[in-house]
Design a protein around this motif. Sequence first.
Motif, PDB file in Angstrom:
ATOM      1  N   ILE A 138       1.242  -1.317  -0.020  1.00  0.00           N
ATOM      2  CA  ILE A 138      -0.190   0.107   0.013  1.00  0.00           C
ATOM      3  C   ILE A 138       0.994   0.918   0.345  1.00  0.00           C
ATOM      4  O   ILE A 138       1.889   1.149   0.125  1.00  0.00           O
ATOM      5  CB  ILE A 138      -0.964   0.091   0.962  1.00  0.00           C
ATOM      6  N   GLY A 139       0.318   1.865  -0.130  1.00  0.00           N
ATOM      7  CA  GLY A 139       0.605   3.731  -0.046  1.00  0.00           C
ATOM      8  C   GLY A 139       0.234   4.965   0.374  1.00  0.00           C
ATOM      9  O   GLY A 139       0.531   5.507   0.531  1.00  0.00           O
ATOM     10  N   ALA A 140      -0.617   4.400   0.765  1.00  0.00           N
ATOM     11  CA  ALA A 140      -0.973   5.391   1.982  1.00  0.00           C
ATOM     12  C   ALA A 140      -2.650   3.983   2.275  1.00  0.00           C
ATOM     13  O   ALA A 140      -3.144   2.947   2.339  1.00  0.00           O
ATOM     14  CB  ALA A 140      -2.561   6.236   0.634  1.00  0.00           C
ATOM     15  N   VAL A 141      -3.310   5.152   3.712  1.00  0.00           N
ATOM     16  CA  VAL A 141      -4.362   4.287   4.823  1.00  0.00           C
ATOM     17  C   VAL A 141      -5.119   6.109   5.063  1.00  0.00           C
ATOM     18  O   VAL A 141      -4.804   7.013   5.091  1.00  0.00           O
ATOM     19  CB  VAL A 141      -3.659   4.123   6.149  1.00  0.00           C
ATOM     20  N   VAL A 142      -6.449   5.290   4.447  1.00  0.00           N
ATOM     21  CA  VAL A 142      -7.795   6.195   4.441  1.00  0.00           C
ATOM     22  C   VAL A 142      -8.711   5.774   6.035  1.00  0.00           C
ATOM     23  O   VAL A 142      -8.931   4.191   5.416  1.00  0.00           O
ATOM     24  CB  VAL A 142      -8.417   6.548   3.902  1.00  0.00           C
ATOM     25  N   ASN A 143      -8.779   5.993   7.092  1.00  0.00           N
ATOM     26  CA  ASN A 143      -9.175   5.632   8.658  1.00  0.00           C
ATOM     27  C   ASN A 143     -11.016   6.328   8.072  1.00  0.00           C
ATOM     28  O   ASN A 143     -10.895   7.530   8.412  1.00  0.00           O
ATOM     29  CB  ASN A 143      -8.760   6.052   9.974  1.00  0.00           C
ATOM     30  N   LEU A 144     -11.955   5.684   7.893  1.00  0.00           N
ATOM     31  CA  LEU A 144     -13.543   6.772   7.867  1.00  0.00           C
ATOM     32  C   LEU A 144     -14.132   6.351   9.096  1.00  0.00           C
ATOM     33  O   LEU A 144     -14.722   4.807   9.014  1.00  0.00           O
ATOM     34  CB  LEU A 144     -14.217   5.741   6.601  1.00  0.00           C
ATOM     35  N   GLY A 145     -13.428   7.865  10.226  1.00  0.00           N
ATOM     36  CA  GLY A 145     -14.482   7.290  11.317  1.00  0.00           C
ATOM     37  C   GLY A 145     -12.850   6.690  12.068  1.00  0.00           C
ATOM     38  O   GLY A 145     -13.673   5.936  13.028  1.00  0.00           O
ATOM     39  N   VAL A 189       4.036   5.977   7.076  1.00  0.00           N
ATOM     40  CA  VAL A 189       3.236   6.301   5.212  1.00  0.00           C
ATOM     41  C   VAL A 189       1.245   6.885   5.552  1.00  0.00           C
ATOM     42  O   VAL A 189       1.144   7.567   6.361  1.00  0.00           O
ATOM     43  CB  VAL A 189       2.007   4.749   5.730  1.00  0.00           C
ATOM     44  N   PRO A 190       1.863   7.988   4.291  1.00  0.00           N
ATOM     45  CA  PRO A 190       0.826   8.584   4.297  1.00  0.00           C
ATOM     46  C   PRO A 190      -1.087   8.436   5.040  1.00  0.00           C
ATOM     47  O   PRO A 190      -1.177   7.031   4.367  1.00  0.00           O
ATOM     48  CB  PRO A 190       0.537   8.851   2.794  1.00  0.00           C
ATOM     49  N   VAL A 191      -1.509   8.873   5.675  1.00  0.00           N
ATOM     50  CA  VAL A 191      -2.584   8.532   6.560  1.00  0.00           C
ATOM     51  C   VAL A 191      -3.714   9.961   6.415  1.00  0.00           C
ATOM     52  O   VAL A 191      -3.016  11.258   7.007  1.00  0.00           O
ATOM     53  CB  VAL A 191      -2.162   7.863   8.184  1.00  0.00           C
ATOM     54  N   TRP A 192      -4.394   9.808   5.833  1.00  0.00           N
ATOM     55  CA  TRP A 192      -5.605  10.578   6.509  1.00  0.00           C
ATOM     56  C   TRP A 192      -6.941   9.957   7.054  1.00  0.00           C
ATOM     57  O   TRP A 192      -7.187   8.799   6.885  1.00  0.00           O
ATOM     58  CB  TRP A 192      -6.311  10.575   5.041  1.00  0.00           C
ATOM     59  N   GLU A 193      -7.274  10.874   8.446  1.00  0.00           N
ATOM     60  CA  GLU A 193      -8.206   9.804   9.544  1.00  0.00           C
ATOM     61  C   GLU A 193      -9.655  10.867   9.364  1.00  0.00           C
ATOM     62  O   GLU A 193      -9.029  11.947   9.506  1.00  0.00           O
ATOM     63  CB  GLU A 193      -7.630  10.538  10.829  1.00  0.00           C
ATOM     64  N   VAL A 194     -10.522  10.463   9.625  1.00  0.00           N
ATOM     65  CA  VAL A 194     -11.703  11.256   8.580  1.00  0.00           C
ATOM     66  C   VAL A 194     -12.680  10.696   9.767  1.00  0.00           C
ATOM     67  O   VAL A 194     -13.000   9.926   9.989  1.00  0.00           O
ATOM     68  CB  VAL A 194     -12.286  10.929   7.086  1.00  0.00           C
ATOM     69  N   ASP A 195     -13.041  11.857  10.207  1.00  0.00           N
ATOM     70  CA  ASP A 195     -14.295  12.015  11.198  1.00  0.00           C
ATOM     71  C   ASP A 195     -15.135  12.798  11.406  1.00  0.00           C
ATOM     72  O   ASP A 195     -15.158  14.325  10.975  1.00  0.00           O
ATOM     73  CB  ASP A 195     -13.916  11.106  12.826  1.00  0.00           C
ATOM     74  N   ALA A 227     -12.216  16.752   9.372  1.00  0.00           N
ATOM     75  CA  ALA A 227     -13.554  16.834   9.606  1.00  0.00           C
ATOM     76  C   ALA A 227     -14.807  16.714   8.665  1.00  0.00           C
ATOM     77  O   ALA A 227     -14.655  17.165   7.907  1.00  0.00           O
ATOM     78  CB  ALA A 227     -13.655  18.305  10.356  1.00  0.00           C
ATOM     79  N   LEU A 228     -15.570  15.637   8.456  1.00  0.00           N
ATOM     80  CA  LEU A 228     -16.772  15.577   7.604  1.00  0.00           C
ATOM     81  C   LEU A 228     -18.033  14.911   7.916  1.00  0.00           C
ATOM     82  O   LEU A 228     -17.861  13.933   9.088  1.00  0.00           O
ATOM     83  CB  LEU A 228     -16.175  14.479   7.080  1.00  0.00           C
ATOM     84  N   ASP A 229     -18.967  14.622   7.965  1.00  0.00           N
ATOM     85  CA  ASP A 229     -20.425  14.182   8.011  1.00  0.00           C
ATOM     86  C   ASP A 229     -20.519  12.968   6.815  1.00  0.00           C
ATOM     87  O   ASP A 229     -20.591  13.594   5.591  1.00  0.00           O
ATOM     88  CB  ASP A 229     -20.714  15.472   8.097  1.00  0.00           C
ATOM     89  N   PHE A 230     -20.446  11.719   6.331  1.00  0.00           N
ATOM     90  CA  PHE A 230     -20.125  11.181   5.938  1.00  0.00           C
ATOM     91  C   PHE A 230     -21.930  11.044   5.133  1.00  0.00           C
ATOM     92  O   PHE A 230     -22.309  10.665   3.678  1.00  0.00           O
ATOM     93  CB  PHE A 230     -20.144   9.441   5.964  1.00  0.00           C
ATOM     94  N   THR A 287     -27.531   6.101   7.218  1.00  0.00           N
ATOM     95  CA  THR A 287     -28.679   6.384   6.532  1.00  0.00           C
ATOM     96  C   THR A 287     -28.263   5.022   5.189  1.00  0.00           C
ATOM     97  O   THR A 287     -26.656   4.771   4.632  1.00  0.00           O
ATOM     98  CB  THR A 287     -28.915   6.725   5.928  1.00  0.00           C
ATOM     99  N   GLU A 288     -28.499   4.065   4.355  1.00  0.00           N
ATOM    100  CA  GLU A 288     -27.943   3.740   3.707  1.00  0.00           C
ATOM    101  C   GLU A 288     -27.515   4.555   2.271  1.00  0.00           C
ATOM    102  O   GLU A 288     -26.797   4.210   1.670  1.00  0.00           O
ATOM    103  CB  GLU A 288     -29.134   2.644   2.469  1.00  0.00           C
ATOM    104  N   ARG A 289     -28.034   5.588   2.210  1.00  0.00           N
ATOM    105  CA  ARG A 289     -27.629   6.737   1.005  1.00  0.00           C
ATOM    106  C   ARG A 289     -26.578   7.099   1.657  1.00  0.00           C
ATOM    107  O   ARG A 289     -25.131   6.884   0.947  1.00  0.00           O
ATOM    108  CB  ARG A 289     -28.608   7.406   1.763  1.00  0.00           C
ATOM    109  N   GLY A 290     -25.994   7.184   3.065  1.00  0.00           N
ATOM    110  CA  GLY A 290     -24.973   7.345   3.176  1.00  0.00           C
ATOM    111  C   GLY A 290     -23.261   6.347   3.368  1.00  0.00           C
ATOM    112  O   GLY A 290     -22.625   6.400   2.678  1.00  0.00           O
ATOM    113  N   VAL A 291     -24.077   5.019   3.769  1.00  0.00           N
ATOM    114  CA  VAL A 291     -23.208   4.326   2.835  1.00  0.00           C
ATOM    115  C   VAL A 291     -22.690   3.668   1.553  1.00  0.00           C
ATOM    116  O   VAL A 291     -21.589   3.780   1.351  1.00  0.00           O
ATOM    117  CB  VAL A 291     -24.184   2.452   3.497  1.00  0.00           C
TER     118      VAL A 291
END
Length: 278
Positions: A81-88, A104-110, A137-140, A172-176
């Motif tokens: 891998i070249g990156a990690v993205v942690n969603l939540g 390793v480049p890491v993006w943490e989202v919540d 900072a993000l709202d899924f 919500t299912e829409r968010g997923v």
Amino acid sequence: MPTAVVAVEQSFPPAQRIIDDSLAVRLLPPGARTFVRLLRHRWMRDWMIGMIEKSDPGIWGGLLCRKRYIDEKLVAFRNEIGAVVNLGAGFDTRPYRLAALSGVPVWEVDQGENIKAKEKRLRKAFGSIPANIQLIALDFDRDELGSALAGRGYSMDQPTFFVWEAVTQYLTERGVRATFDWLARARAGSRLAFTYVRRDFLNGKSLYGWESGYRRFVARKIWLFGMQPEDWPGFLEDYGWRIIEDAGYDELAAKYIVPTGRRLAYTLVERMVYAEKV
């Protein structure tokens, strides 16, 4: 709460720990740190775990098992891998404690309030945010994930390990589906580890011995989305992903809890998926 559980785990002897994480307690707010230190006393720790197991059977053990599972998959796949993205991301400590992720480049989202609190605790622990970490900072359910990440330097051109732990049930299912719309553009060979709650628990057909959890999370509309194991292969195929493993916590407990000699329950309400982008 998940970070506090991990912090309490460090008071067990090494041979009895399900996960090692000396950083967890440092990311907790002062009140929670005091509470964790009190639980270093064995009698108090055992009492507290017993109380939680009584009200939320299997949550303690299941939480630790899923974290250990994701840790192992990340480390095993590190060279691909070249990156990690942690969603939540919550107060998760993986990018800061796993040596395999050093650099390793890491993006943490919540959500914004969680990111703000985590940034504060990280600055207190390290003095500054490590250079390879981006906090977003993000709202899924409302924000556009791809734009937010691209604006902070993330590119889908690199094989990525995506972590989506204990999040899908709150959306919500829409968010997923919006998240999977974005994940569909991931580079082939990328990996995704995520948890989900069974739909038959959400619709009340099977409560798996956790009636209090149903009242607290489902009846109050806190948990919204669920799937059955047999539905995931087709769902993921539509977005270009292939399941490698869909594991129940009974399987994870056999691998991670039983060798410690501890008697911890595991929940059947939540499961763990590990998938590959094709």
